[in-house]
Scaffold this active site. Sequence first.
Site, PDB file in Angstrom:
ATOM      1  N   CYS A   1      40.507 -46.580  78.826  1.00 27.25           N
ATOM      2  CA  CYS A   1      41.026 -46.153  77.526  1.00 27.25           C
ATOM      3  C   CYS A   1      39.898 -46.147  76.480  1.00 27.25           C
ATOM      4  O   CYS A   1      39.017 -45.306  76.530  1.00 27.25           O
ATOM      5  CB  CYS A   1      42.206 -47.023  77.115  1.00 27.25           C
ATOM      6  SG  CYS A   1      43.222 -46.308  75.794  1.00 27.25           S
TER       7      CYS A   1
ATOM      8  N   HIS B   1      45.824 -47.395  82.119  1.00 24.90           N
ATOM      9  CA  HIS B   1      45.449 -48.808  82.196  1.00 24.90           C
ATOM     10  C   HIS B   1      45.802 -49.427  83.553  1.00 24.90           C
ATOM     11  O   HIS B   1      46.876 -50.024  83.712  1.00 24.90           O
ATOM     12  CB  HIS B   1      46.155 -49.589  81.089  1.00 24.90           C
ATOM     13  CG  HIS B   1      45.621 -49.342  79.723  1.00 24.90           C
ATOM     14  ND1 HIS B   1      44.759 -50.215  79.088  1.00 24.90           N
ATOM     15  CD2 HIS B   1      45.817 -48.323  78.865  1.00 24.90           C
ATOM     16  CE1 HIS B   1      44.453 -49.737  77.890  1.00 24.90           C
ATOM     17  NE2 HIS B   1      45.090 -48.583  77.737  1.00 24.90           N
TER      18      HIS B   1
ATOM     19  N   GLU C   1      44.727 -52.132  84.768  1.00 24.98           N
ATOM     20  CA  GLU C   1      44.814 -53.595  84.667  1.00 24.98           C
ATOM     21  C   GLU C   1      46.227 -54.073  84.345  1.00 24.98           C
ATOM     22  O   GLU C   1      46.529 -55.268  84.484  1.00 24.98           O
ATOM     23  CB  GLU C   1      43.822 -54.116  83.627  1.00 24.98           C
ATOM     24  CG  GLU C   1      44.227 -53.957  82.169  1.00 24.98           C
ATOM     25  CD  GLU C   1      43.992 -52.581  81.591  1.00 24.98           C
ATOM     26  OE1 GLU C   1      44.041 -52.453  80.351  1.00 24.98           O
ATOM     27  OE2 GLU C   1      43.783 -51.618  82.374  1.00 24.98           O
TER      28      GLU C   1
END
Length: 266
Positions: free
Chosen positions: A112, A221, A223
Site C-alpha cells: 500500500c 494488504h 499481512e
Amino acid sequence: MASNTFEAPLVADLSSPSPDGTLVDVRVGIVTFPGTLDDRDAARAIDIAGGTSVPLWYADDDLQGVDAVILPGGFSYGDYLRAGAISRFAPLMSRIVDAANSDAAMPVLGICNGFQILTEAHLLPGSMIRNDHLKFVCRDQRLRVENTETAWTALYTAGQEIVVPLKNNDGQYVCDQATLDMLEAEGRVAFRYVGHNPNGSLNDIAGVTNARGNVVGLMPHPEHAVEPGFGPDSTGQGPVTMGDGTDGLDIFISALKTVVNGGTRA
C-alpha cells in the site's frame, strides 16, 4: 421435539500449523515512518511465517543486518504532496535502495503506502494516484498471482487466485504506455485485480515487480490475511468461516525461504 442437528461451535478453532523452524534466523526489517499504520501487522506476519521481525526507524541510517525489508501500509507524512513523496527521502531509504540494487539483491516488499514509496524511490516503475471514484475503499479483494518468479511470490502457482483485504485512497496504478507495454511484455505484473477493479488501475494491476524479482509492491494488504480468525471470510478457493482466510501468508514465507535458499526462489 425434534432435535437440532446443527450446533455452532462456542469456541472457534483458531489453530494454525507451526512455522518452519529453519526460517527463524531470517531477519526481516519492518520500517516505521511518521504516519505508518500497519508496521505491527507486518511484523506479526513475519513472525507467524516463521521469521524474525526487526523494527527499523525511518530516520536511522542502519539496516541492522536484516535479510529483507518490508515497507508497510499507512499514510506516511499524511500523504502530503503525494503519497510516499516525502518518505522517499528518509535516511533509511537510501540504505534500502542500495541494498535492493546491490549484487545481493535484498528482497524488499512495499504494501500500500510502501508500494507508493517504492515508486517514488524509483525501485518500481509507475506511480499511484487518487482512486478513480475519489473515495477511500476498504474491502476483501480477489487477486490473481501473475508472476511466481519473485522473492515474494515463489510459493504460489501462476494464475492462482487469492483473497486479501484492500484499503486505500490513492491506489490507482498509472504509468505511460511504454512502461505499461514493458511490464506486460516482461511479465512484471505481479498481481492483478480479479472480478472488480477497485481503483481504476491500468490493466487491473494490483502489484508489480522489478526486473530482478527481489522488489515487489502491491496495494492490497497480505499481512491482514495470515492468521485464522483474523482474516477474510473467503479465500481463492471459496468461502471460509470465522475469518479463516490466510491467502496472504505465502507472500512472507516465500521471502523467508528465498533468503534461506541463498536467493534462489523458494
